[in-house]
Motif scaffolding. Structure first.
Motif, PDB file in Angstrom:
ATOM      1  N   THR A 109      -0.556 -22.768  19.398  1.00 38.51           N
ATOM      2  CA  THR A 109      -0.980 -23.789  20.348  1.00 38.51           C
ATOM      3  C   THR A 109      -1.886 -23.170  21.397  1.00 38.51           C
ATOM      4  O   THR A 109      -1.586 -22.100  21.929  1.00 38.51           O
ATOM      5  CB  THR A 109       0.250 -24.405  21.049  1.00 38.51           C
ATOM      6  N   ALA A 110      -2.979 -23.857  21.697  1.00 35.86           N
ATOM      7  CA  ALA A 110      -3.856 -23.475  22.801  1.00 35.86           C
ATOM      8  C   ALA A 110      -4.011 -24.675  23.716  1.00 35.86           C
ATOM      9  O   ALA A 110      -4.107 -25.817  23.243  1.00 35.86           O
ATOM     10  CB  ALA A 110      -5.221 -23.021  22.279  1.00 35.86           C
ATOM     11  N   LEU A 111      -4.012 -24.435  25.004  1.00 37.47           N
ATOM     12  CA  LEU A 111      -4.263 -25.462  26.005  1.00 37.47           C
ATOM     13  C   LEU A 111      -5.618 -25.176  26.626  1.00 37.47           C
ATOM     14  O   LEU A 111      -5.902 -24.022  26.983  1.00 37.47           O
ATOM     15  CB  LEU A 111      -3.181 -25.430  27.092  1.00 37.47           C
ATOM     16  N   ALA A 112      -6.451 -26.208  26.743  1.00 38.16           N
ATOM     17  CA  ALA A 112      -7.814 -25.990  27.230  1.00 38.16           C
ATOM     18  C   ALA A 112      -8.326 -27.228  27.938  1.00 38.16           C
ATOM     19  O   ALA A 112      -7.746 -28.314  27.833  1.00 38.16           O
ATOM     20  CB  ALA A 112      -8.737 -25.637  26.059  1.00 38.16           C
ATOM     21  N   ASN A 113      -9.423 -27.066  28.652  1.00 34.22           N
ATOM     22  CA  ASN A 113     -10.122 -28.222  29.191  1.00 34.22           C
ATOM     23  C   ASN A 113     -10.599 -29.070  28.018  1.00 34.22           C
ATOM     24  O   ASN A 113     -11.048 -28.516  27.001  1.00 34.22           O
ATOM     25  CB  ASN A 113     -11.312 -27.788  30.041  1.00 34.22           C
ATOM     26  N   PRO A 114     -10.531 -30.399  28.114  1.00 35.67           N
ATOM     27  CA  PRO A 114     -10.958 -31.250  26.995  1.00 35.67           C
ATOM     28  C   PRO A 114     -12.375 -30.946  26.503  1.00 35.67           C
ATOM     29  O   PRO A 114     -12.633 -30.967  25.296  1.00 35.67           O
ATOM     30  CB  PRO A 114     -10.840 -32.660  27.562  1.00 35.67           C
ATOM     31  N   GLY A 115     -13.275 -30.605  27.384  1.00 34.14           N
ATOM     32  CA  GLY A 115     -14.642 -30.301  26.978  1.00 34.14           C
ATOM     33  C   GLY A 115     -14.786 -29.024  26.181  1.00 34.14           C
ATOM     34  O   GLY A 115     -15.818 -28.793  25.542  1.00 34.14           O
ATOM     35  N   ASP A 116     -13.748 -28.174  26.203  1.00 34.58           N
ATOM     36  CA  ASP A 116     -13.776 -26.908  25.470  1.00 34.58           C
ATOM     37  C   ASP A 116     -13.043 -26.979  24.136  1.00 34.58           C
ATOM     38  O   ASP A 116     -12.988 -25.992  23.408  1.00 34.58           O
ATOM     39  CB  ASP A 116     -13.132 -25.802  26.317  1.00 34.58           C
ATOM     40  N   ALA A 117     -12.459 -28.134  23.799  1.00 35.44           N
ATOM     41  CA  ALA A 117     -11.576 -28.240  22.627  1.00 35.44           C
ATOM     42  C   ALA A 117     -12.270 -27.851  21.326  1.00 35.44           C
ATOM     43  O   ALA A 117     -11.699 -27.124  20.512  1.00 35.44           O
ATOM     44  CB  ALA A 117     -10.994 -29.642  22.522  1.00 35.44           C
ATOM     45  N   ASP A 118     -13.488 -28.317  21.103  1.00 32.54           N
ATOM     46  CA  ASP A 118     -14.168 -27.990  19.844  1.00 32.54           C
ATOM     47  C   ASP A 118     -14.461 -26.495  19.741  1.00 32.54           C
ATOM     48  O   ASP A 118     -14.320 -25.901  18.669  1.00 32.54           O
ATOM     49  CB  ASP A 118     -15.459 -28.799  19.702  1.00 32.54           C
TER      50      ASP A 118
ATOM     51  N   VAL B 200     -12.349 -21.095  17.151  1.00 38.74           N
ATOM     52  CA  VAL B 200     -11.714 -19.775  17.205  1.00 38.74           C
ATOM     53  C   VAL B 200     -10.612 -19.666  16.151  1.00 38.74           C
ATOM     54  O   VAL B 200     -10.431 -18.616  15.537  1.00 38.74           O
ATOM     55  CB  VAL B 200     -11.169 -19.501  18.628  1.00 38.74           C
ATOM     56  N   TYR B 201      -9.891 -20.766  15.923  1.00 39.68           N
ATOM     57  CA  TYR B 201      -8.865 -20.758  14.868  1.00 39.68           C
ATOM     58  C   TYR B 201      -9.493 -20.470  13.508  1.00 39.68           C
ATOM     59  O   TYR B 201      -8.963 -19.695  12.721  1.00 39.68           O
ATOM     60  CB  TYR B 201      -8.157 -22.114  14.793  1.00 39.68           C
ATOM     61  N   PHE B 202     -10.613 -21.124  13.216  1.00 36.04           N
ATOM     62  CA  PHE B 202     -11.256 -20.941  11.911  1.00 36.04           C
ATOM     63  C   PHE B 202     -11.817 -19.531  11.767  1.00 36.04           C
ATOM     64  O   PHE B 202     -11.809 -18.965  10.679  1.00 36.04           O
ATOM     65  CB  PHE B 202     -12.349 -21.986  11.703  1.00 36.04           C
ATOM     66  N   ASP B 203     -12.295 -18.965  12.866  1.00 34.69           N
ATOM     67  CA  ASP B 203     -12.887 -17.622  12.821  1.00 34.69           C
ATOM     68  C   ASP B 203     -11.842 -16.511  12.783  1.00 34.69           C
ATOM     69  O   ASP B 203     -12.156 -15.398  12.363  1.00 34.69           O
ATOM     70  CB  ASP B 203     -13.783 -17.402  14.048  1.00 34.69           C
ATOM     71  N   ASN B 204     -10.611 -16.788  13.234  1.00 35.44           N
ATOM     72  CA  ASN B 204      -9.624 -15.722  13.420  1.00 35.44           C
ATOM     73  C   ASN B 204      -8.295 -15.953  12.726  1.00 35.44           C
ATOM     74  O   ASN B 204      -7.328 -15.236  13.000  1.00 35.44           O
ATOM     75  CB  ASN B 204      -9.364 -15.531  14.921  1.00 35.44           C
ATOM     76  N   SER B 205      -8.213 -16.968  11.850  1.00 37.06           N
ATOM     77  CA  SER B 205      -6.948 -17.205  11.146  1.00 37.06           C
ATOM     78  C   SER B 205      -7.228 -17.781   9.763  1.00 37.06           C
ATOM     79  O   SER B 205      -8.371 -18.062   9.409  1.00 37.06           O
ATOM     80  CB  SER B 205      -6.050 -18.166  11.942  1.00 37.06           C
TER      81      SER B 205
END
Length: 89
Positions: free
Chosen positions: A58-67, A72-77
């Motif tokens: 799980t990551a929590l972020a500003n809505p504008g940073d969600a994409d 990062v998930y696709f690049d690192n997992s």
């Protein structure tokens, strides 16, 4: 890497359930999420399909940073997809 939330702040929750990645790769994934601007990132043990051990990252972020955080998930997992939702906190 933690930010103080304003009352009633809207936050994006970006998650992936991963059951096919070596455990030693989860700490670098969380670190990459934080470096990319997530306000917080963590993993939780879960049961996957057919009883396999899994982790929900799980990551929590500003809505504008969600994409950007999702990428990062696709690049690192090994994940094939992420879930994104907005919540108030």
């Amino acid at each position: 890497a933690h930010a103080t939330a304003a009352p009633g702040e809207t936050i994006a929750v970006i998650e992936a359930t991963i059951d096919d990645m070596p455990g030693e790769l989860f700490p670098p994934l969380v670190e990459a999420l934080l470096i990319a601007g997530a306000k917080d990132a963590f993993w939780t043990a879960a049961h996957g399909k057919k009883g396999r051990p899994a982790c929900v990252v799980t990551a929590l972020a500003n809505p504008g940073d969600a994409d950007r955080i999702a990428q990062v998930y696709f690049d690192n997992s090994s994940t094939l997809g992420v879930r994104i939702r907005e919540e108030r906190r």
